[in-house]
Scaffold this motif. Sequence first.
Motif, PDB file in Angstrom:
ATOM      1  N   GLN A 100       0.841  -1.183   0.000  1.00 32.49           N
ATOM      2  CA  GLN A 100       0.000   0.000   0.000  1.00 32.49           C
ATOM      3  C   GLN A 100       0.885   1.244   0.000  1.00 32.49           C
ATOM      4  OE1 GLN A 100      -2.677   0.671   3.379  1.00 32.49           O
ATOM      5  NE2 GLN A 100      -4.351   0.740   1.915  1.00 32.49           N
ATOM      6  N   LEU A 101       0.674   2.109  -0.962  1.00 30.17           N
ATOM      7  CA  LEU A 101       1.428   3.352  -1.070  1.00 30.17           C
ATOM      8  C   LEU A 101       0.541   4.500  -0.625  1.00 30.17           C
ATOM      9  CD1 LEU A 101       3.113   2.810  -4.562  1.00 30.17           C
ATOM     10  CD2 LEU A 101       4.012   2.255  -2.300  1.00 30.17           C
ATOM     11  N   LYS A 102       1.046   5.290   0.279  1.00 33.52           N
ATOM     12  CA  LYS A 102       0.257   6.399   0.816  1.00 33.52           C
ATOM     13  C   LYS A 102       0.627   7.690   0.094  1.00 33.52           C
ATOM     14  CE  LYS A 102      -0.568   4.488   5.386  1.00 33.52           C
ATOM     15  NZ  LYS A 102      -0.454   4.707   6.842  1.00 33.52           N
ATOM     16  N   GLY A 103      -0.379   8.353  -0.432  1.00 34.62           N
ATOM     17  CA  GLY A 103      -0.173   9.636  -1.082  1.00 34.62           C
ATOM     18  C   GLY A 103      -0.756  10.756  -0.257  1.00 34.62           C
ATOM     19  N   ALA A 104      -0.803  11.890  -0.859  1.00 35.54           N
ATOM     20  CA  ALA A 104      -1.297  13.048  -0.124  1.00 35.54           C
ATOM     21  C   ALA A 104      -2.774  12.908   0.209  1.00 35.54           C
ATOM     22  CB  ALA A 104      -1.063  14.323  -0.945  1.00 35.54           C
ATOM     23  N   SER A 105      -3.575  12.416  -0.759  1.00 30.01           N
ATOM     24  CA  SER A 105      -5.009  12.358  -0.516  1.00 30.01           C
ATOM     25  C   SER A 105      -5.602  10.980  -0.744  1.00 30.01           C
ATOM     26  CB  SER A 105      -5.732  13.368  -1.422  1.00 30.01           C
ATOM     27  OG  SER A 105      -5.421  13.082  -2.781  1.00 30.01           O
ATOM     28  N   THR A 106      -4.885  10.105  -1.456  1.00 34.35           N
ATOM     29  CA  THR A 106      -5.430   8.786  -1.754  1.00 34.35           C
ATOM     30  C   THR A 106      -4.398   7.709  -1.469  1.00 34.35           C
ATOM     31  OG1 THR A 106      -4.693   8.907  -4.059  1.00 34.35           O
ATOM     32  CG2 THR A 106      -6.923   9.688  -3.570  1.00 34.35           C
ATOM     33  N   ASP A 107      -4.884   6.506  -1.232  1.00 32.70           N
ATOM     34  CA  ASP A 107      -4.018   5.346  -1.044  1.00 32.70           C
ATOM     35  C   ASP A 107      -4.059   4.518  -2.313  1.00 32.70           C
ATOM     36  OD1 ASP A 107      -3.509   6.198   1.455  1.00 32.70           O
ATOM     37  OD2 ASP A 107      -4.848   4.773   2.473  1.00 32.70           O
ATOM     38  N   VAL A 108      -2.888   4.134  -2.807  1.00 33.95           N
ATOM     39  CA  VAL A 108      -2.798   3.307  -4.000  1.00 33.95           C
ATOM     40  C   VAL A 108      -2.359   1.914  -3.597  1.00 33.95           C
ATOM     41  CG1 VAL A 108      -1.712   3.000  -6.248  1.00 33.95           C
ATOM     42  CG2 VAL A 108      -2.207   5.307  -5.396  1.00 33.95           C
ATOM     43  N   GLN A 109      -3.147   0.905  -3.903  1.00 30.35           N
ATOM     44  CA  GLN A 109      -2.829  -0.472  -3.540  1.00 30.35           C
ATOM     45  C   GLN A 109      -2.329  -1.224  -4.765  1.00 30.35           C
ATOM     46  OE1 GLN A 109      -5.445  -2.487  -0.755  1.00 30.35           O
ATOM     47  NE2 GLN A 109      -5.421  -4.288  -2.048  1.00 30.35           N
ATOM     48  N   ILE A 110      -1.151  -1.842  -4.616  1.00 32.44           N
ATOM     49  CA  ILE A 110      -0.532  -2.561  -5.729  1.00 32.44           C
ATOM     50  C   ILE A 110      -0.529  -4.048  -5.419  1.00 32.44           C
ATOM     51  CG2 ILE A 110       1.574  -2.891  -7.083  1.00 32.44           C
ATOM     52  CD1 ILE A 110       2.281   0.001  -6.506  1.00 32.44           C
ATOM     53  N   ASP A 111      -1.099  -4.854  -6.300  1.00 34.58           N
ATOM     54  CA  ASP A 111      -1.076  -6.311  -6.163  1.00 34.58           C
ATOM     55  C   ASP A 111       0.010  -6.865  -7.062  1.00 34.58           C
ATOM     56  OD1 ASP A 111      -3.084  -6.195  -4.402  1.00 34.58           O
ATOM     57  OD2 ASP A 111      -4.671  -6.836  -5.767  1.00 34.58           O
ATOM     58  N   ARG A 112       0.807  -7.762  -6.520  1.00 31.67           N
ATOM     59  CA  ARG A 112       1.865  -8.362  -7.310  1.00 31.67           C
ATOM     60  C   ARG A 112       1.877  -9.858  -7.073  1.00 31.67           C
ATOM     61  NH1 ARG A 112       8.156  -7.314  -6.099  1.00 31.67           N
ATOM     62  NH2 ARG A 112       7.297  -7.792  -4.059  1.00 31.67           N
ATOM     63  N   LYS A 113       1.872 -10.624  -8.142  1.00 29.12           N
ATOM     64  CA  LYS A 113       1.917 -12.076  -8.035  1.00 29.12           C
ATOM     65  C   LYS A 113       3.363 -12.558  -8.038  1.00 29.12           C
ATOM     66  CE  LYS A 113      -2.575 -13.221 -10.055  1.00 29.12           C
ATOM     67  NZ  LYS A 113      -3.281 -13.973 -11.122  1.00 29.12           N
ATOM     68  N   ILE A 114       3.654 -13.495  -7.126  1.00 26.44           N
ATOM     69  CA  ILE A 114       4.996 -14.077  -7.027  1.00 26.44           C
ATOM     70  C   ILE A 114       4.892 -15.543  -7.400  1.00 26.44           C
ATOM     71  CG2 ILE A 114       6.951 -14.562  -5.516  1.00 26.44           C
ATOM     72  CD1 ILE A 114       6.027 -12.243  -3.756  1.00 26.44           C
ATOM     73  N   ARG A 115       5.621 -15.946  -8.388  1.00 30.05           N
ATOM     74  CA  ARG A 115       5.584 -17.340  -8.830  1.00 30.05           C
ATOM     75  C   ARG A 115       6.454 -18.199  -7.921  1.00 30.05           C
ATOM     76  NH1 ARG A 115       2.804 -18.045 -13.250  1.00 30.05           N
ATOM     77  NH2 ARG A 115       2.413 -16.291 -14.660  1.00 30.05           N
ATOM     78  N   LEU A 116       5.964 -19.420  -7.678  1.00 26.78           N
ATOM     79  CA  LEU A 116       6.671 -20.323  -6.781  1.00 26.78           C
ATOM     80  C   LEU A 116       8.076 -20.629  -7.285  1.00 26.78           C
ATOM     81  CD1 LEU A 116       6.584 -22.085  -4.244  1.00 26.78           C
ATOM     82  CD2 LEU A 116       5.583 -23.911  -5.622  1.00 26.78           C
ATOM     83  N   ARG A 117       8.237 -20.697  -8.598  1.00 21.67           N
ATOM     84  CA  ARG A 117       9.554 -21.026  -9.142  1.00 21.67           C
ATOM     85  C   ARG A 117      10.609 -19.982  -8.776  1.00 21.67           C
ATOM     86  NH1 ARG A 117       7.194 -20.190 -14.927  1.00 21.67           N
ATOM     87  NH2 ARG A 117       7.551 -17.966 -15.306  1.00 21.67           N
ATOM     88  N   ASN A 118      10.152 -18.754  -8.485  1.00 17.83           N
ATOM     89  CA  ASN A 118      11.093 -17.722  -8.081  1.00 17.83           C
ATOM     90  C   ASN A 118      11.594 -17.915  -6.651  1.00 17.83           C
ATOM     91  OD1 ASN A 118      10.751 -16.463 -10.574  1.00 17.83           O
ATOM     92  ND2 ASN A 118       9.061 -15.190  -9.836  1.00 17.83           N
ATOM     93  N   LEU A 119      10.892 -18.773  -5.894  1.00 17.92           N
ATOM     94  CA  LEU A 119      11.287 -19.040  -4.509  1.00 17.92           C
ATOM     95  C   LEU A 119      11.955 -20.401  -4.346  1.00 17.92           C
ATOM     96  CD1 LEU A 119       8.035 -17.800  -2.707  1.00 17.92           C
ATOM     97  CD2 LEU A 119      10.176 -16.546  -2.997  1.00 17.92           C
ATOM     98  N   ASN A 120      11.956 -21.193  -5.424  1.00 17.46           N
ATOM     99  CA  ASN A 120      12.460 -22.565  -5.326  1.00 17.46           C
ATOM    100  C   ASN A 120      13.877 -22.645  -4.774  1.00 17.46           C
ATOM    101  OD1 ASN A 120      10.186 -23.915  -6.089  1.00 17.46           O
ATOM    102  ND2 ASN A 120      10.754 -24.135  -8.230  1.00 17.46           N
ATOM    103  N   GLU A 121      14.695 -21.687  -5.124  1.00 14.43           N
ATOM    104  CA  GLU A 121      16.089 -21.706  -4.666  1.00 14.43           C
ATOM    105  C   GLU A 121      16.189 -21.716  -3.148  1.00 14.43           C
ATOM    106  OE1 GLU A 121      20.066 -18.815  -4.880  1.00 14.43           O
ATOM    107  OE2 GLU A 121      18.243 -18.304  -6.003  1.00 14.43           O
ATOM    108  N   HIS A 122      15.200 -21.128  -2.496  1.00  9.82           N
ATOM    109  CA  HIS A 122      15.250 -20.971  -1.041  1.00  9.82           C
ATOM    110  C   HIS A 122      14.547 -22.099  -0.283  1.00  9.82           C
ATOM    111  CE1 HIS A 122      16.711 -16.935  -1.898  1.00  9.82           C
ATOM    112  NE2 HIS A 122      15.664 -16.760  -2.696  1.00  9.82           N
ATOM    113  N   ILE A 123      13.750 -22.914  -0.985  1.00  5.54           N
ATOM    114  CA  ILE A 123      12.983 -23.954  -0.287  1.00  5.54           C
ATOM    115  C   ILE A 123      13.276 -25.352  -0.836  1.00  5.54           C
ATOM    116  CG2 ILE A 123      11.129 -22.385   0.378  1.00  5.54           C
ATOM    117  CD1 ILE A 123       9.481 -23.440  -1.956  1.00  5.54           C
ATOM    118  N   THR A 124      14.344 -25.493  -1.604  1.00  5.28           N
ATOM    119  CA  THR A 124      14.735 -26.807  -2.121  1.00  5.28           C
ATOM    120  C   THR A 124      16.079 -27.219  -1.530  1.00  5.28           C
ATOM    121  OG1 THR A 124      15.712 -25.762  -4.087  1.00  5.28           O
ATOM    122  CG2 THR A 124      13.470 -26.627  -4.289  1.00  5.28           C
ATOM    123  N   CYS A 125      16.297 -28.518  -1.522  1.00  7.86           N
ATOM    124  CA  CYS A 125      17.526 -29.085  -0.963  1.00  7.86           C
ATOM    125  C   CYS A 125      18.626 -29.055  -2.022  1.00  7.86           C
ATOM    126  CB  CYS A 125      17.257 -30.516  -0.502  1.00  7.86           C
ATOM    127  SG  CYS A 125      18.724 -31.408   0.083  1.00  7.86           S
TER     128      CYS A 125
END
Length: 243
Positions: free
Chosen positions: A8-33
């Motif tokens: 959530q980004l806070k501006g002067a008068s409005t809040d802008v909400q950004i949704d971002r999808k993270i693919r599992l393959r981008n995390l594989n390095e950290h959760i694989t043996c």
Amino acid sequence: MAMRSTRQLKGASTDVQIDRKIRLRNLNEHITCYLCEGYLVDATTITECLHTFCKSCIVSHVEDGRNECPKCEAVIHHSYPLQYLAYDRTMQDIVEKLVPKLKQSEWSRRIQFCHKNNLPIPFDIHMSNPTVMKDTSLMDDGKQQSYHRYDEQVNIFLRSTSCSLKHLKRPFLQCSIHATIKILKKFLAKNLGLGIHQHSELDILCNDEILGKDHTLMFILVTRWRARKPPLQLDYRPSIVML
């Protein structure tokens, strides 16, 4: 599989909400043996360098006579490397949340292994079934109250190999197959009058080999006791301090 993170980004008068999808393959390095290249199962971390592997993978690596980290080659310990491996519950919980079907898949493989080798299916696999757990481990208030009473049990004989430590009055025990060496050390420390906080001053051995504090009785039965008849014989002595 994709996960969604929200910022959530806070501006002067409005809040802008950004949704971002993270693919599992981008995390594989950290959760694989690093050794088997599969998702972590019973995640176990080397306390010296904090690299994490499957428990069976890193234990096999150490038992082959290699006492260095497979990833960074840092020396785990010159004499007792298994003592410096610790079960990483936080990492395992993260893996199972990111890969929700991993646990069920691992159970299926174990059952297939038992069938293939004509071995009895451990009772804990049956009790891990969600429908069985719901019927047996929940009380009227909805809280989990099993305290491992439904686990498969293992008979143990604890014996002192040091003249400085007395023998137990009741050396035969029956414990959950998921109990760890650390729990047995605390039990011994309390019953030997050392104080439960001094459990780290004890070593527990099987076949003259010091056991790691996070080794479960199931793991010891499979890797150290194998086809021998019960009870599982474990020796205890004062911990050897390396100078």
